[in-house]
Design a protein around this motif. Structure first.
Motif, mmCIF file in Angstrom:
data_model
loop_
_atom_site.group_PDB
_atom_site.id
_atom_site.type_symbol
_atom_site.label_atom_id
_atom_site.label_comp_id
_atom_site.label_asym_id
_atom_site.label_seq_id
_atom_site.Cartn_x
_atom_site.Cartn_y
_atom_site.Cartn_z
ATOM 1 N N LEU A 209 0.834 -1.203 0.000
ATOM 2 C CA LEU A 209 0.000 0.000 0.000
ATOM 3 C C LEU A 209 0.871 1.257 0.000
ATOM 4 O O LEU A 209 0.614 2.202 -0.763
ATOM 5 C CB LEU A 209 -0.923 -0.011 1.228
ATOM 6 C CG LEU A 209 -1.775 1.244 1.461
ATOM 7 C CD1 LEU A 209 -2.699 1.498 0.285
ATOM 8 C CD2 LEU A 209 -2.573 1.110 2.749
ATOM 9 N N LEU A 210 1.900 1.261 0.836
ATOM 10 C CA LEU A 210 2.812 2.408 0.892
ATOM 11 C C LEU A 210 3.564 2.566 -0.425
ATOM 12 O O LEU A 210 3.741 3.687 -0.926
ATOM 13 C CB LEU A 210 3.800 2.233 2.044
ATOM 14 C CG LEU A 210 3.215 2.362 3.454
ATOM 15 C CD1 LEU A 210 4.227 1.890 4.499
ATOM 16 C CD2 LEU A 210 2.790 3.793 3.747
ATOM 17 N N LYS A 211 3.999 1.459 -0.996
ATOM 18 C CA LYS A 211 4.730 1.495 -2.265
ATOM 19 C C LYS A 211 3.862 2.036 -3.393
ATOM 20 O O LYS A 211 4.293 2.888 -4.175
ATOM 21 C CB LYS A 211 5.235 0.091 -2.620
ATOM 22 C CG LYS A 211 6.440 -0.357 -1.807
ATOM 23 C CD LYS A 211 6.670 -1.847 -1.900
ATOM 24 C CE LYS A 211 6.981 -2.317 -3.281
ATOM 25 N NZ LYS A 211 7.300 -3.775 -3.317
ATOM 26 N N TYR A 212 2.616 1.558 -3.463
ATOM 27 C CA TYR A 212 1.700 2.019 -4.512
ATOM 28 C C TYR A 212 1.390 3.511 -4.345
ATOM 29 O O TYR A 212 1.254 4.237 -5.341
ATOM 30 C CB TYR A 212 0.404 1.211 -4.476
ATOM 31 C CG TYR A 212 0.462 -0.078 -5.265
ATOM 32 C CD1 TYR A 212 1.447 -1.027 -4.991
ATOM 33 C CD2 TYR A 212 -0.467 -0.376 -6.257
ATOM 34 C CE1 TYR A 212 1.509 -2.210 -5.696
ATOM 35 C CE2 TYR A 212 -0.416 -1.557 -6.971
ATOM 36 C CZ TYR A 212 0.579 -2.484 -6.686
ATOM 37 O OH TYR A 212 0.647 -3.656 -7.393
ATOM 38 N N THR A 213 1.270 3.955 -3.100
ATOM 39 C CA THR A 213 0.996 5.373 -2.843
ATOM 40 C C THR A 213 2.161 6.241 -3.294
ATOM 41 O O THR A 213 1.967 7.286 -3.941
ATOM 42 C CB THR A 213 0.728 5.611 -1.344
ATOM 43 O OG1 THR A 213 -0.359 4.789 -0.921
ATOM 44 C CG2 THR A 213 0.376 7.064 -1.079
ATOM 45 N N VAL A 214 3.379 5.817 -2.982
ATOM 46 C CA VAL A 214 4.570 6.573 -3.373
ATOM 47 C C VAL A 214 4.723 6.592 -4.895
ATOM 48 O O VAL A 214 4.988 7.643 -5.488
ATOM 49 C CB VAL A 214 5.827 5.979 -2.702
ATOM 50 C CG1 VAL A 214 7.103 6.565 -3.309
ATOM 51 C CG2 VAL A 214 5.801 6.240 -1.203
ATOM 52 N N VAL A 215 4.542 5.440 -5.533
ATOM 53 C CA VAL A 215 4.630 5.372 -6.994
ATOM 54 C C VAL A 215 3.549 6.241 -7.637
ATOM 55 O O VAL A 215 3.801 6.947 -8.620
ATOM 56 C CB VAL A 215 4.507 3.905 -7.483
ATOM 57 C CG1 VAL A 215 4.369 3.852 -9.001
ATOM 58 C CG2 VAL A 215 5.724 3.097 -7.043
ATOM 59 N N GLY A 216 2.342 6.193 -7.069
ATOM 60 C CA GLY A 216 1.257 7.046 -7.552
ATOM 61 C C GLY A 216 1.601 8.517 -7.409
ATOM 62 O O GLY A 216 1.297 9.327 -8.298
ATOM 63 N N GLY A 217 2.258 8.861 -6.312
ATOM 64 C CA GLY A 217 2.696 10.240 -6.101
ATOM 65 C C GLY A 217 3.729 10.666 -7.141
ATOM 66 O O GLY A 217 3.659 11.782 -7.674
#
Length: 270
Positions: A209-217
């Motif tokens: 979840l954290l990884k996807y959020t950072v990549v999305g950012g």
């Protein structure tokens, strides 16, 4: 919104991975819950925005999304004063949007596919390279207020981040003042190393979840106005949480390695 999108993707992905069937009724409940939550939170804010005594919002003068996309494709991918000025001059919202669409097409055509990819790589570097998150690049306009109300300790702390201009006799920010920028850069590099360490090997739900959020950012900053590391401030909670997980993982690995090494030595001694 990026975090919410990441939650939805992760929930669907892990449900499919576990071969767990998502019931239509349950999916409907999730969608309705997210929808109602968004409406409940967004509506009062929007209402206050349109009916307040602080600032009068003129909807016809707002900048469309296409403006920030076009601006994110010029120079280093950051703020473009000429784009802003031209958008202000165009009074019609429809014409303003059409102008920006035309601008996007022109810039894409000029760079070409390969050139645009090269531009995005450089923009990602611009977005993430500066550990001071754009310190001293915002102009000198926040340094005078409240100075006379500070005590000696507060003034000393402030002097670590600001410098007194000899000619203008007021505090200003200086990019490399007293070597300050060196320290956050070290912290930033260390944080990036632990972020990378956290993401290697493990794939549990919270980490993903954290990884996807950072990549999305990162994708958000590549698509819209960016080009400066200060834009990462809005994603810093996720970045430093990942770094914290990386530190925890590193310490656990070291402790386990020492434990089994000592255990091996004890067994050999017996």
């Amino acid at each position: 919104m990026i975090f919410i999108i990441a939650i939805v993707i992760i929930k669907i992905f892990f449900s499919l991975q576990r071969k767990k069937k998502i019931k239509v009724r349950k999916l409907f409940k999730i969608i309705v819950s997210f929808g109602l939550g968004f409406i409940i939170l967004y509506s009062p804010v929007k209402s206050y925005q349109q009916h307040n005594h602080i600032a009068n919002i003129e909807s016809s003068r707002k900048m469309p999304l296409t403006h920030f996309i076009a601006m994110g494709m010029s120079g280093g991918g950051g703020y473009n004063a000429s784009d802003v000025t031209k958008n202000i001059e165009i009074r019609s919202p429809r014409k303003r949007n059409n102008y920006n669409i035309k601008l996007i097409r022109e810039r894409l055509s000029k760079m070409g596919f390969g050139g645009y990819l090269k531009f995005l790589v450089q923009k990602q570097i611009n977005n993430t390279a500066d550990g001071s998150l754009g310190w001293a690049h915002e102009g000198n306009y926040l340094y005078e207020p409240f100075e006379r109300h500070l005590n000696k300790i507060e003034k000393h702390i402030r002097s670590l981040f600001l410098n007194r201009d000899v000619n203008k006799e007021y505090l200003i920010a200086d990019v490399n003042m007293n070597g300050y920028k060196f320290f956050p850069q070290i912290i930033w590099v260390v944080a990036l190393i632990f972020i990378l360490f956290a993401t290697i090997g493990d794939s549990h739900e919270t980490l993903q979840l954290l990884k996807y959020t950072v990549v999305g950012g990162f994708m958000f900053l590549l698509l819209f106005e960016g080009g400066r590391s200060r834009y990462l401030i809005q994603f810093s909670p996720y970045l430093f949480t990942l770094a914290g997980l990386g530190i925890d993982k590193f310490i656990s690995r070291c402790v386990n390695t020492l434990y089994f090494r000592n255990l091996g030595v004890l067994q050999n001694s017996k």
